[in-house]
Scaffold this motif. Sequence first.
Motif, PDB file in Angstrom:
ATOM      1  N   ASP A 183       0.810  -1.209   0.000  1.00 57.28           N
ATOM      2  CA  ASP A 183       0.000   0.000   0.000  1.00 57.28           C
ATOM      3  C   ASP A 183       0.847   1.265   0.000  1.00 57.28           C
ATOM      4  OD1 ASP A 183      -2.601   1.395   0.290  1.00 57.28           O
ATOM      5  OD2 ASP A 183      -1.786   1.941   2.254  1.00 57.28           O
ATOM      6  N   VAL A 231       1.727   2.312  -3.473  1.00 56.08           N
ATOM      7  CA  VAL A 231       0.614   2.927  -4.203  1.00 56.08           C
ATOM      8  C   VAL A 231       0.424   4.372  -3.763  1.00 56.08           C
ATOM      9  CG1 VAL A 231      -1.862   2.818  -4.644  1.00 56.08           C
ATOM     10  CG2 VAL A 231      -0.522   0.697  -4.517  1.00 56.08           C
ATOM     11  N   ARG A 232       0.437   4.603  -2.463  1.00 54.04           N
ATOM     12  CA  ARG A 232       0.242   5.964  -1.958  1.00 54.04           C
ATOM     13  C   ARG A 232       1.414   6.881  -2.309  1.00 54.04           C
ATOM     14  NH1 ARG A 232       0.500   5.912   3.213  1.00 54.04           N
ATOM     15  NH2 ARG A 232       0.576   3.681   3.677  1.00 54.04           N
ATOM     16  N   ARG A 247       3.176   6.689  -5.051  1.00 53.53           N
ATOM     17  CA  ARG A 247       2.996   7.043  -6.459  1.00 53.53           C
ATOM     18  C   ARG A 247       1.902   8.111  -6.604  1.00 53.53           C
ATOM     19  NH1 ARG A 247       2.821   1.930  -8.813  1.00 53.53           N
ATOM     20  NH2 ARG A 247       0.559   1.895  -8.881  1.00 53.53           N
ATOM     21  N   ARG A 248       0.847   7.984  -5.799  1.00 56.88           N
ATOM     22  CA  ARG A 248      -0.226   8.978  -5.857  1.00 56.88           C
ATOM     23  C   ARG A 248       0.271  10.341  -5.369  1.00 56.88           C
ATOM     24  NH1 ARG A 248      -3.718   6.867  -2.229  1.00 56.88           N
ATOM     25  NH2 ARG A 248      -4.251   5.246  -3.742  1.00 56.88           N
ATOM     26  N   LEU A 249       1.036  10.331  -4.270  1.00 55.44           N
ATOM     27  CA  LEU A 249       1.586  11.584  -3.747  1.00 55.44           C
ATOM     28  C   LEU A 249       2.581  12.193  -4.716  1.00 55.44           C
ATOM     29  CD1 LEU A 249       1.868  13.632  -1.447  1.00 55.44           C
ATOM     30  CD2 LEU A 249       3.591  12.125  -0.423  1.00 55.44           C
ATOM     31  N   GLY A 280       2.448  12.121  -7.888  1.00 51.93           N
ATOM     32  CA  GLY A 280       1.709  12.814  -8.935  1.00 51.93           C
ATOM     33  C   GLY A 280       1.348  14.231  -8.538  1.00 51.93           C
ATOM     34  N   ASN A 340       5.302   8.187 -13.946  1.00 47.55           N
ATOM     35  CA  ASN A 340       4.723   7.893 -12.630  1.00 47.55           C
ATOM     36  C   ASN A 340       3.255   7.523 -12.761  1.00 47.55           C
ATOM     37  OD1 ASN A 340       4.812   8.148  -9.524  1.00 47.55           O
ATOM     38  ND2 ASN A 340       3.157   9.555 -10.080  1.00 47.55           N
ATOM     39  N   ALA A 341       2.524   8.243 -13.610  1.00 49.69           N
ATOM     40  CA  ALA A 341       1.106   7.956 -13.797  1.00 49.69           C
ATOM     41  C   ALA A 341       0.881   6.565 -14.388  1.00 49.69           C
ATOM     42  CB  ALA A 341       0.478   9.015 -14.709  1.00 49.69           C
TER      43      ALA A 341
END
Length: 334
Positions: A187, A190-191, A193-195, A197, A241-242
Amino acid sequence: MELHTVWFVLIAVLWTGYFFLEGFDFGVGILTGVLARDRAEKRVLINTIGPVWDGNEVWLLSAGGATFAAFPDWYATLFSGFYLPLLVILVALIVRGVAFEYRAKRPGEGWQRAWERAIFWASVVPAVLWGVAFANIVHGVRINAHGDYTGGLGGLLGPYALLGGVVTLTLFTFHGAVFVALKTVGDIRVRARRLAGFAGVVAAVAAIAFLLWTQAGTGNGRSLVALVVAVAGLGGALMANARGREGWAFALSGTAIAASVAMLFLALFPEVMPSSLNADWSLTVSNAASSPYTLKIMTWCAGIATPLVLLYQSWTYWVFRKRIGTQHIADTGH
């Protein structure tokens, strides 16, 4: 190419390497206070840079030592004029290093939380102040005919310099988030990678504004090429990254940082510290350099030592290349 020009290029390379490597170090330190949800995740983040953070700081020591030996007048003016911010950076780096080593010396939660907060703040402060310092070097400061800085602390905190601090803070946070996504599983990956962005968009806006301001003020054809590479690197890192291509994202975010640093040095050359009072009082690669004999001896030493440093540091990254996650963290305070 004359030796003083060669050493200007080498110092630029050392600072580029430092910001590329220590940039994600600072970013991970910042993320310990932003991304991690519990103690185990904080330990995962710290462990991603645990084997390499001290080796990354070798680049800072090398850059500082090279500046002292190759351009003593530049070193003297820089460290006397920027004494307070550079002292704050030094203290932060010391606290940060101590925090990494002392955090696990005792199992108490209060003890470990205190050192984790120290890691966070001791990563934020240098990330901001390095940008402020380099922005002032490129923009020019109040240097008199004797090569002395005559401005106060307030003279180092103009809009351009503060924007430079925002750029390094956001770029390093983005670079660190991409590195965490590359080095972790589960997890937290995943977080991260989201951060990354979100941080990447903020960093791109700030960096493009700063680089365009630099190009408009002191830029040239060479610095324009570096600006284009930096912008392309940021855009490519965001797209990679996306798409979950963490390796490419990290390489491209590093390219953006390297190109941004290169642009500053390209815009600066042949000066090393411009004077805002009188252009004739500026320090240049010729009037601030050591003797040719000193530069010749330094060149021989660097030619022998540099490959060895690159070799052992590359080996370190290869040995500690695998991903980690909370499942790899033992259920203990140590």
